[in-house]
Design a protein around this motif. Structure first.
Motif, PDB file in Angstrom:
ATOM      1  N   VAL A   1       0.927   1.976 -12.552  1.00  0.00           N
ATOM      2  CA  VAL A   1       1.641   0.735 -12.250  1.00  0.00           C
ATOM      3  C   VAL A   1       1.329  -0.322 -13.301  1.00  0.00           C
ATOM      4  N   ASP A   2       2.219  -1.307 -13.411  1.00  0.00           N
ATOM      5  CA  ASP A   2       1.998  -2.436 -14.325  1.00  0.00           C
ATOM      6  C   ASP A   2       1.039  -3.461 -13.732  1.00  0.00           C
ATOM      7  N   ASP A   3       1.134  -3.652 -12.415  1.00  0.00           N
ATOM      8  CA  ASP A   3       0.424  -4.730 -11.738  1.00  0.00           C
ATOM      9  C   ASP A   3      -0.214  -4.163 -10.466  1.00  0.00           C
ATOM     10  N   VAL A   4      -1.497  -3.868 -10.532  1.00  0.00           N
ATOM     11  CA  VAL A   4      -2.187  -3.228  -9.410  1.00  0.00           C
ATOM     12  C   VAL A   4      -2.162  -4.096  -8.148  1.00  0.00           C
ATOM     13  N   PRO A   5      -2.492  -5.392  -8.209  1.00  0.00           N
ATOM     14  CA  PRO A   5      -2.439  -6.182  -6.972  1.00  0.00           C
ATOM     15  C   PRO A   5      -1.046  -6.205  -6.336  1.00  0.00           C
ATOM     16  N   ARG A   6       0.016  -6.300  -7.138  1.00  0.00           N
ATOM     17  CA  ARG A   6       1.372  -6.275  -6.594  1.00  0.00           C
ATOM     18  C   ARG A   6       1.652  -4.926  -5.940  1.00  0.00           C
ATOM     19  N   ALA A   7       1.233  -3.838  -6.592  1.00  0.00           N
ATOM     20  CA  ALA A   7       1.437  -2.499  -6.036  1.00  0.00           C
ATOM     21  C   ALA A   7       0.667  -2.328  -4.733  1.00  0.00           C
ATOM     22  N   VAL A   8      -0.541  -2.872  -4.668  1.00  0.00           N
ATOM     23  CA  VAL A   8      -1.330  -2.804  -3.435  1.00  0.00           C
ATOM     24  C   VAL A   8      -0.583  -3.527  -2.315  1.00  0.00           C
ATOM     25  N   ARG A   9      -0.053  -4.711  -2.603  1.00  0.00           N
ATOM     26  CA  ARG A   9       0.690  -5.454  -1.569  1.00  0.00           C
ATOM     27  C   ARG A   9       1.889  -4.648  -1.083  1.00  0.00           C
ATOM     28  N   PHE A  10       2.661  -4.057  -1.998  1.00  0.00           N
ATOM     29  CA  PHE A  10       3.844  -3.294  -1.616  1.00  0.00           C
ATOM     30  C   PHE A  10       3.466  -2.065  -0.795  1.00  0.00           C
ATOM     31  N   TRP A  11       2.579  -1.216  -1.318  1.00  0.00           N
ATOM     32  CA  TRP A  11       2.301   0.059  -0.679  1.00  0.00           C
ATOM     33  C   TRP A  11       1.495  -0.075   0.608  1.00  0.00           C
ATOM     34  N   THR A  12       0.640  -1.102   0.733  1.00  0.00           N
ATOM     35  CA  THR A  12      -0.078  -1.259   1.999  1.00  0.00           C
ATOM     36  C   THR A  12       0.898  -1.586   3.128  1.00  0.00           C
ATOM     37  N   VAL A  13       1.890  -2.433   2.848  1.00  0.00           N
ATOM     38  CA  VAL A  13       2.874  -2.767   3.883  1.00  0.00           C
ATOM     39  C   VAL A  13       3.864  -1.623   4.059  1.00  0.00           C
ATOM     40  N   ALA A  14       4.302  -1.004   2.964  1.00  0.00           N
ATOM     41  CA  ALA A  14       5.286   0.079   3.052  1.00  0.00           C
ATOM     42  C   ALA A  14       4.763   1.247   3.877  1.00  0.00           C
ATOM     43  N   LEU A  15       3.500   1.627   3.672  1.00  0.00           N
ATOM     44  CA  LEU A  15       2.947   2.810   4.328  1.00  0.00           C
ATOM     45  C   LEU A  15       1.988   2.501   5.471  1.00  0.00           C
ATOM     46  N   GLY A  16       1.566   1.256   5.594  1.00  0.00           N
ATOM     47  CA  GLY A  16       0.561   0.934   6.594  1.00  0.00           C
ATOM     48  C   GLY A  16      -0.828   1.394   6.185  1.00  0.00           C
ATOM     49  N   PHE A  17      -1.017   1.698   4.902  1.00  0.00           N
ATOM     50  CA  PHE A  17      -2.319   2.124   4.395  1.00  0.00           C
ATOM     51  C   PHE A  17      -3.192   0.892   4.162  1.00  0.00           C
ATOM     52  N   MET A  18      -4.485   1.127   4.006  1.00  0.00           N
ATOM     53  CA  MET A  18      -5.448   0.064   3.748  1.00  0.00           C
ATOM     54  C   MET A  18      -6.232   0.392   2.484  1.00  0.00           C
ATOM     55  N   PRO A  19      -6.647  -0.644   1.738  1.00  0.00           N
ATOM     56  CA  PRO A  19      -7.514  -0.364   0.584  1.00  0.00           C
ATOM     57  C   PRO A  19      -8.834   0.252   1.041  1.00  0.00           C
ATOM     58  N   ARG A  20      -9.260   1.276   0.321  1.00  0.00           N
ATOM     59  CA  ARG A  20     -10.564   1.868   0.595  1.00  0.00           C
ATOM     60  C   ARG A  20     -11.620   0.860   0.143  1.00  0.00           C
ATOM     61  N   ASP A  21     -12.720   0.793   0.831  1.00  0.00           N
ATOM     62  CA  ASP A  21     -13.763  -0.183   0.484  1.00  0.00           C
ATOM     63  C   ASP A  21     -14.089  -0.145  -0.999  1.00  0.00           C
ATOM     64  N   ASP A  22     -14.295  -1.297  -1.557  1.00  0.00           N
ATOM     65  CA  ASP A  22     -14.760  -1.534  -2.929  1.00  0.00           C
ATOM     66  C   ASP A  22     -13.969  -0.818  -4.019  1.00  0.00           C
ATOM     67  N   THR A  23     -12.688  -0.555  -3.817  1.00  0.00           N
ATOM     68  CA  THR A  23     -11.945   0.143  -4.868  1.00  0.00           C
ATOM     69  C   THR A  23     -10.818  -0.690  -5.462  1.00  0.00           C
ATOM     70  N   THR A  24     -10.568  -1.888  -4.950  1.00  0.00           N
ATOM     71  CA  THR A  24      -9.426  -2.667  -5.419  1.00  0.00           C
ATOM     72  C   THR A  24      -9.855  -3.658  -6.485  1.00  0.00           C
ATOM     73  N   ASP A  25      -9.265  -3.540  -7.659  1.00  0.00           N
ATOM     74  CA  ASP A  25      -9.423  -4.560  -8.696  1.00  0.00           C
ATOM     75  C   ASP A  25      -8.119  -4.617  -9.491  1.00  0.00           C
ATOM     76  N   THR A  26      -8.117  -5.249 -10.638  1.00  0.00           N
ATOM     77  CA  THR A  26      -6.861  -5.396 -11.382  1.00  0.00           C
ATOM     78  C   THR A  26      -6.463  -4.128 -12.133  1.00  0.00           C
ATOM     79  N   ASP A  27      -7.344  -3.142 -12.196  1.00  0.00           N
ATOM     80  CA  ASP A  27      -7.039  -1.906 -12.918  1.00  0.00           C
ATOM     81  C   ASP A  27      -6.937  -0.672 -12.027  1.00  0.00           C
ATOM     82  N   TRP A  28      -7.453  -0.740 -10.786  1.00  0.00           N
ATOM     83  CA  TRP A  28      -7.518   0.479  -9.974  1.00  0.00           C
ATOM     84  C   TRP A  28      -7.660   0.122  -8.502  1.00  0.00           C
ATOM     85  N   ALA A  29      -6.980   0.868  -7.663  1.00  0.00           N
ATOM     86  CA  ALA A  29      -7.125   0.717  -6.210  1.00  0.00           C
ATOM     87  C   ALA A  29      -6.829   2.057  -5.559  1.00  0.00           C
ATOM     88  N   VAL A  30      -7.523   2.330  -4.467  1.00  0.00           N
ATOM     89  CA  VAL A  30      -7.251   3.516  -3.676  1.00  0.00           C
ATOM     90  C   VAL A  30      -6.896   3.049  -2.272  1.00  0.00           C
TER      91      VAL A  30
END
Length: 125
Positions: A17-46
């Motif tokens: 993705v170009d923008d990890v925080p934007r992708a996190v916002r989209f996919w968490t709402v789209a799928l109902g998923f949650m960020p795994r602890d301590d994995t979200t930053d501007t370069d990587w998120a699970v």
């Protein structure tokens, strides 16, 4: 001769993705998923499914261009395809002008805000 099963499973599917925080916002709402602890930053998120078990979605910052016809993509299954397509469009997805739909297509091709294509599949039939 007895062959044993591989000791492997799919842990995450990774999207560039170009923008990890934007992708996190989209996919968490789209799928109902949650960020795994301590994995979200501007370069990587699970992102993980509710309850934490099942295949996750990893989002990694990438400078490579989006593929117009990606070899790997997500298929999202639903029994409410029309409603889910509209919901995803409201979250920032876009319709992809796809000239390869069969006459009896049971799917719609969309792109996330980063341009990654995915399909919404009608699971009813």
């Amino acid at each position: 001769m007895s062959e044993s099963l591989p000791a492997l499973s799919i842990g995450t599917v990774v999207l560039g993705v170009d923008d990890v925080p934007r992708a996190v916002r989209f996919w968490t709402v789209a799928l109902g998923f949650m960020p795994r602890d301590d994995t979200t930053d501007t370069d990587w998120a699970v992102l993980v499914p509710p309850g934490g078990s099942g295949t996750g979605l990893a989002l990694g910052r990438s400078e490579s261009p989006v593929q117009p016809e990606p070899r790997v993509h997500l298929d999202l299954y639903t029994e409410r395809p029309e409603a889910e397509v509209e919901r995803l469009l409201g979250l920032g997805a876009t319709r992809v002008d796809w000239d390869r739909y069969p006459d009896d297509a049971d799917f719609v091709v969309l792109a996330d805000p980063d341009g990654n294509r995915f399909c919404v599949i009608d699971k009813r039939g």
